[in-house]
Motif scaffolding. Structure first.
Motif, PDB file in Angstrom:
ATOM      1  N   GLU A   1      62.681  28.075  22.713  1.00  0.00           N
ATOM      2  CA  GLU A   1      61.954  28.462  23.125  1.00  0.00           C
ATOM      3  C   GLU A   1      63.353  29.444  22.905  1.00  0.00           C
TER       4      GLU A   1
ATOM      5  N   ARG B   1      55.020  27.668  21.328  1.00  0.00           N
ATOM      6  CA  ARG B   1      53.919  27.425  22.267  1.00  0.00           C
ATOM      7  C   ARG B   1      54.107  26.191  22.755  1.00  0.00           C
ATOM      8  N   ARG B   2      54.002  26.509  24.500  1.00  0.00           N
ATOM      9  CA  ARG B   2      53.617  25.577  25.040  1.00  0.00           C
ATOM     10  C   ARG B   2      52.658  25.418  25.726  1.00  0.00           C
TER      11      ARG B   2
ATOM     12  N   ALA C   1      62.652  22.094  26.090  1.00  0.00           N
ATOM     13  CA  ALA C   1      61.937  23.610  25.879  1.00  0.00           C
ATOM     14  C   ALA C   1      62.787  24.553  26.165  1.00  0.00           C
TER      15      ALA C   1
ATOM     16  N   PHE D   1      55.269  20.804  23.999  1.00  0.00           N
ATOM     17  CA  PHE D   1      55.455  22.662  23.132  1.00  0.00           C
ATOM     18  C   PHE D   1      55.130  21.699  21.607  1.00  0.00           C
ATOM     19  N   HIS D   2      55.076  23.156  20.910  1.00  0.00           N
ATOM     20  CA  HIS D   2      54.920  22.910  19.494  1.00  0.00           C
ATOM     21  C   HIS D   2      55.799  24.606  19.143  1.00  0.00           C
TER      22      HIS D   2
END
Length: 325
Positions: free
Chosen positions: A212, A230-231, A208, A237-238
């Motif tokens: 990011e 987006r978490r 993640a 997450f996306h």
């Protein structure tokens, strides 16, 4: 005569010492090296005496560098300090092996060439075996040129010459006092379900952060590319890529604990609900360490079998960024 190799390491990094010992096995079988570390000390043996003797008779001293190594007063102030003295005197060769990322460049050994290549920490490689093999090849380069000599030449001295310079109390010790024993004392490590679950969770959190930070850097370098991270929750997450404002790639990464395909970290190119996914990373282990294995559904060319956390993150990232490359 085989070159004597001494491992200086923190016990926090024992798994790295064990793995490196395995990758040096061929050099040992070929009679080019003899390895020693503190686990060779017999029950009841004087720790300081054995370690001091081996540091002083070693031809090559391997420093397994990490924050734990630097924080250890014994490793840093005793073993490393003596190793550097012998290196500077031309009596031995010190080789820093960076096993975990840490601030090491300003240390006394920071001026020496570190391995693996470019001093990249072993845990940062996408494949552990590749990192250890890189180290083993460098050590082979040190010992092969003199494999036919009576003793490995380190600086201006051979081992036999160096032994003549040892203090009388040390050089007069009988070999029988130390006792003959095998150097093959490595034992299989056991990994509990909790160990595996924690490794999987830590890896998901790492992936993640990797996504990011990579999306932010990609957007900063290319003004026509926008990245959206987006978490969703603790396990999902996306990540979305836009090129000139148009969505060109997206993924959902989810930590699955159980299910038809078992536990794993799943990559799906679809953001909506559903059980479909393109790739999955599962936790596996050998007799010394935990690592990741790819399911291989993405049919990545050159896919590695044993992946580090960074290797798994890069596998997923390459799938996301592929449409714009």
């Amino acid at each position: 005569m085989a070159a004597r190799v001494f491992f200086s390491y923190s016990h926090d990094d024992e798994q790295h010492r064990n793995q490196l010992d395995k990758h040096l096995a061929l050099l040992s079988r070929q009679g080019l090296i003899e390895t020693w570390h503190d686990r060779n000390i017999p029950a009841g043996g004087q720790l300081d005496d054995h370690i001091d003797q081996e540091v002083n008779r070693a031809d090559i001293i391997l420093l397994l560098v990490s924050a734990s190594f630097i924080a250890s007063a014994y490793c840093y102030s005793r073993e490393m300090a003596r190793a550097m003295e012998r290196h500077e005197a031309g009596e031995a060769r010190v080789v820093p092996i960076i096993v975990r990322d840490c601030d090491w460049h300003s240390a006394p050994f920071g001026k020496l060439k570190a391995v693996p290549t470019d001093g990249k920490a072993i845990v940062s490689w996408t494949n552990f075996d590749a990192a250890y093999t890189d180290v083993a090849k460098e050590i082979r380069r040190l010992v092969e040129p003199v494999s036919g000599s009576r003793g490995m030449v380190v600086g201006a001295m051979t081992r036999s010459q160096h032994r003549a310079t040892l203090p009388q109390a040390e050089s007069s010790r009988s070999p029988a006092a130390l006792g003959p024993r095998s150097g093959n004392l490595r034992v299989r490590r056991e990994f509990s379900d909790h160990d595996k679950a924690q490794f999987q969770q830590d890896t998901f959190d790492f992936i993640a952060r990797y996504f990011e930070n990579s999306l932010a850097e990609l957007s900063a370098r290319h003004t026509h590319i926008q990245g959206d991270f987006r978490r969703i929750d603790a396990h999902t997450f996306h990540a979305i890529l836009y090129q000139h404002g148009k969505q060109v790639s997206a993924c959902a990464v989810h930590l699955e604990r159980g299910g038809a395909f078992g536990s794993g970290i799943r990559y799906s190119s679809a953001l909506g609900p559903g059980n479909s996914f393109n790739e999955q990373l599962t936790v596996a282990h050998d007799d010394q360490s935990l690592f990741l294995q790819s399911m291989g559904a993405a049919a990545m060319s050159g896919r590695e079998e044993s992946l580090t956390s960074e290797g798994g993150a890069e596998l997923f990232w390459s799938m996301l960024i592929r449409p714009i490359q």
